[in-house]
Design an enzyme around this catalytic site. Structure first.
Site, PDB file in Angstrom:
ATOM      1  N   ARG A   1       6.981  -3.543   4.450  1.00  0.00           N
ATOM      2  CA  ARG A   1       5.648  -3.840   4.959  1.00  0.00           C
ATOM      3  C   ARG A   1       5.077  -5.077   4.273  1.00  0.00           C
ATOM      4  O   ARG A   1       4.496  -5.948   4.908  1.00  0.00           O
ATOM      5  CB  ARG A   1       4.758  -2.636   4.693  1.00  0.00           C
ATOM      6  CG  ARG A   1       3.395  -2.790   5.262  1.00  0.00           C
ATOM      7  CD  ARG A   1       2.780  -1.418   5.396  1.00  0.00           C
ATOM      8  NE  ARG A   1       1.372  -1.537   5.710  1.00  0.00           N
ATOM      9  CZ  ARG A   1       0.713  -0.637   6.435  1.00  0.00           C
ATOM     10  NH1 ARG A   1       1.339   0.421   6.891  1.00  0.00           N
ATOM     11  NH2 ARG A   1      -0.556  -0.799   6.677  1.00  0.00           N
ATOM     12  N   GLU A   2       5.274  -5.161   2.965  1.00  0.00           N
ATOM     13  CA  GLU A   2       4.805  -6.319   2.206  1.00  0.00           C
ATOM     14  C   GLU A   2       5.408  -7.604   2.768  1.00  0.00           C
ATOM     15  O   GLU A   2       4.723  -8.613   2.953  1.00  0.00           O
ATOM     16  CB  GLU A   2       5.190  -6.145   0.725  1.00  0.00           C
ATOM     17  CG  GLU A   2       5.003  -7.414  -0.099  1.00  0.00           C
ATOM     18  CD  GLU A   2       5.099  -7.175  -1.600  1.00  0.00           C
ATOM     19  OE1 GLU A   2       5.013  -6.005  -2.035  1.00  0.00           O
ATOM     20  OE2 GLU A   2       5.251  -8.157  -2.340  1.00  0.00           O
TER      21      GLU A   2
END
Lengths: 258, 389
Positions: free
Chosen positions: B241-242
């Protein structure tokens, strides 16, 4: 308290403006936004509701596509929306617009009708006064502060050296200026709730307005031309010691700087 | 349709927020070396911007990841990369594992106030001797009754100087390599926790970056996210996600840079014509916009799969790799077209150029992304597989 906020859909300030053959502003759905001046009226409506309870209705006259911007007002916090739309309204001038809005206000009933001080596309600034005239009700214009107490609306109106105070019994119309508040942003919750809030649509027939008094048919004002602002920069060069200072002073006087 | 009217309304809301609440303060924050996390997040929390995809039970909005895409695209229009990075570390880098795998109690205690914007969070993985090579971290959490006692150092921690809690990756057993690590929430008020220094960086000046010291910091074992020993795997998931968020921020800020450069070169005249009329320049800018759109398409594809619950390790790694590299190219080319003005601090491209350098390093370096992609593609023989990171 029943609060109706009158709002217009205008092309965004940064959008390129084009005109139709009969000199009407070409309105594109993708450029349309809530008239920035009306955001202050909406905010004021919400603040008055927070103080006094009641309901805020966002009222807009415009094409069917204006529903999207009414939805935005609902996301910001209005309880429900009303769209006044009718093919015969196209090309209305300020008086025609005022007739339609006045009829809608009458139908809805209100204690307080709020307006922005003008619309960012035409800057006529007369619709609130015309609506008040049609309704025969008081208008407190250009308010920089609004207080409702004991059945009366009291405003402060900024003047050059201070402010004027004016008041009227409600129901009353109030137009607001930008210093009155700081409009809020639609919150995520507001956005998600907005799709569940009702939007009613009124036609001219619903409002009992004579179609010959509005739209192109009823317009007393007609735009006949437009031209872009000349933004070409022009320079004038004063050089040498010989009289340049005098010429600069003369120029500044001519420009009314001195 | 990918974006509904609600998505678009949200876009306008966050856009206005950036214009009115962030951009007017950016120069001041860049100068100060930090963004005021608590003040900004409090405002954003009240608007419901901080927990877009997180459960409503904890103050989130329970929305789809396309809202996060819009959030990042608009946040990237901030006139710096530092503050948006600080914000997204809070919303999408230190909180996903907590939101997905944290216990109810842990979410009540840390996620909920974070989504209200009362707490600022940070993610503490990197160490002085272990950055992209996550499996070699040395920070240790020793069991002692119902507690962990944590000792170690974490370096380059975004939001580190102002965070109220850190999501810490620490060794919780003697198993070597990736095994035996856990993700643990550590309140920064814990005795033994300290910020040893804030770091001066090449770019992202409006974001505070710190070195954190854990000297026998005691926290309850209940602060462990998910199961003990699962830390590495959870962090690898959190990284997806980062990395996707990093890539989205990058293409949107690149687009802003190119569009500003187009406007500048249309206006700037040299050799008797507007600069943009030089074929070398308009060809190059057209090329860069094409690459930016290709990256956007890659990110949208990854998002579609992410929303569908697929593993996006491969695509997120590709997107971040491309984002990092393209950011360097875009800012370098654009700065060049500004000429001397581009080298001046007062011109936004100078800051964009500095800020762009980070993406190829942070959140797993380009080389780590290449390793992951190669592994995902099964290019290498089994035994020489590079470690996942």
């Amino acid at each position: 308290m029943n609060i109706v906020v009158c709002m217009k859909e205008t092309p965004s300030i940064t959008a390129v403006k084009r005109f139709t053959a009969d000199m009407r502003l070409e309105r594109r759905k993708e450029d349309a936004e809530i008239n920035p001046f009306d955001e202050y009226a909406l905010e004021e409506g919400l603040r008055q509701r927070e103080k006094h309870g009641g309901e805020v209705i966002a009222l807009c006259m415009g094409p069917v596509t204006a529903t999207e911007n009414i939805r935005k007002a609902l996301a910001i916090g209005a309880d429900r929306g009303v769209l006044v739309t009718d093919p015969a309204l196209e090309g209305s001038d300020a008086i025609g617009t005022a007739r339609a809005l006045a009829a809608a206000l009458q139908k809805l009933g209100f204690d307080l009708a709020l307006f922005g001080s003008a619309a960012a596309d035409s800057y006529g600034g007369v619709v609130p006064a015309a609506v008040a005239e049609v309704l025969g009700q008081p208008l407190l214009s250009f308010a920089s502060k609004l207080e409702i107490a004991d059945g009366r609306a009291k405003i402060e109106r900024a003047a050059e050296t201070g402010y004027q105070v004016a008041e009227a019994a409600i129901p009353a119309l109030v137009s607001v200026i930008q210093t009155i508040n700081v409009p809020r942003y639609p919150s995520m919750k507001g956005i998600m709730q907005s799709k569940k809030k009702p939007i009613d649509t009124f036609s001219l027939a619903d409002l009992g307005v004579d179609a010959t008094l509005v739209g192109v048919a009823g317009a007393r004002e007609k735009a006949t031309g437009s031209s872009p602002v000349d933004t070409q920069r022009k320079g004038e060069l004063f050089s040498g010691n010989d009289g340049a200072a005098d010429r600069i002073v003369a120029f500044l006087v001519e420009q009314k700087v001195l | 349709m990918r974006f509904s009217p609600e998505h678009e309304m949200f876009r306008q809301s966050i856009r206005k927020f950036v214009e009115r609440e962030l951009n007017p303060h950016v120069d001041e924050w860049e100068e100060a070396g930090a963004w005021p996390g608590h003040a900004v997040l409090k405002q954003m929390g009240a608007l419901g911007f901080l927990g877009l995809t997180y459960p409503e039970e904890y103050g989130g909005q329970g929305l789809d990841f396309w809202y996060t895409v819009i959030f990042c695209e608009e946040l990237a229009k901030t006139n710096c990369a530092g503050a948006p990075m600080g914000i997204t570390v809070h919303t999408d880098m230190c909180t996903p594992a907590l939101a997905q795998h944290g216990s109810h109690e842990l979410k009540r205690q840390f996620l909920e106030p974070s989504l209200r914007g009362e707490y600022v969070g940070c993610i503490a993985v990197t160490e002085p001797d272990a950055g992209s090579d996550v499996a070699s971290i040395r920070t240790r959490a020793r069991p002692d009754g119902d507690d962990w006692v944590i000792t170690g150092r974490k370096l380059f921690i975004t939001n580190g100087a102002q965070a109220d809690w850190a999501c810490v990756l620490a060794r919780t057993s003697d198993e070597p390599g990736a095994h035996g690590m856990s993700l643990i929430i550590v309140p920064t008020t814990s005795p033994g926790f300290s910020v040893s220094r804030t770091l001066r960086k090449l770019g992202n000046h409006s974001s505070d970056t710190a070195e954190l010291i854990f000297d026998n910091v005691r926290v309850p074992k209940a602060n462990t996210i998910g199961e003990e020993g699962m830390g590495f795997i959870l962090q690898m998931r959190q990284f997806q996600r980062e990395r996707l968020v990093g890539a989205i921020l990058s293409y949107s800020s690149m687009e802003k840079v190119v569009r500003e450069t187009i406007a500048y070169t249309q206006q700037r005249r040299a050799f008797g014509a507007a600069l943009i009329e030089q074929q070398a320049i308009h060809f190059r800018l057209a090329e860069l916009l094409t690459e930016i759109e290709a990256l956007r398409a890659l990110c949208y594809d990854a998002t579609e799969r992410f929303v569908a619950g697929e593993d996006i390790t491969r695509l997120a790694s590709m997107a971040k790799l491309k984002g990092g590299r393209l950011s360097r190219e875009v800012t370098d080319s654009c700065l060049q077209y500004y000429g001397g003005m581009g080298y001046m601090e007062e011109t936004p491209i100078a800051r964009a150029y500095r800020d762009a350098r980070l993406l190829s390093i942070g959140g797993g370096a380009d080389e780590v992304m290449l390793g992951i992609i190669a592994r995902q593609e099964g290019m290498l023989p089994q035994k020489t597989r590079p470690r996942q990171g």
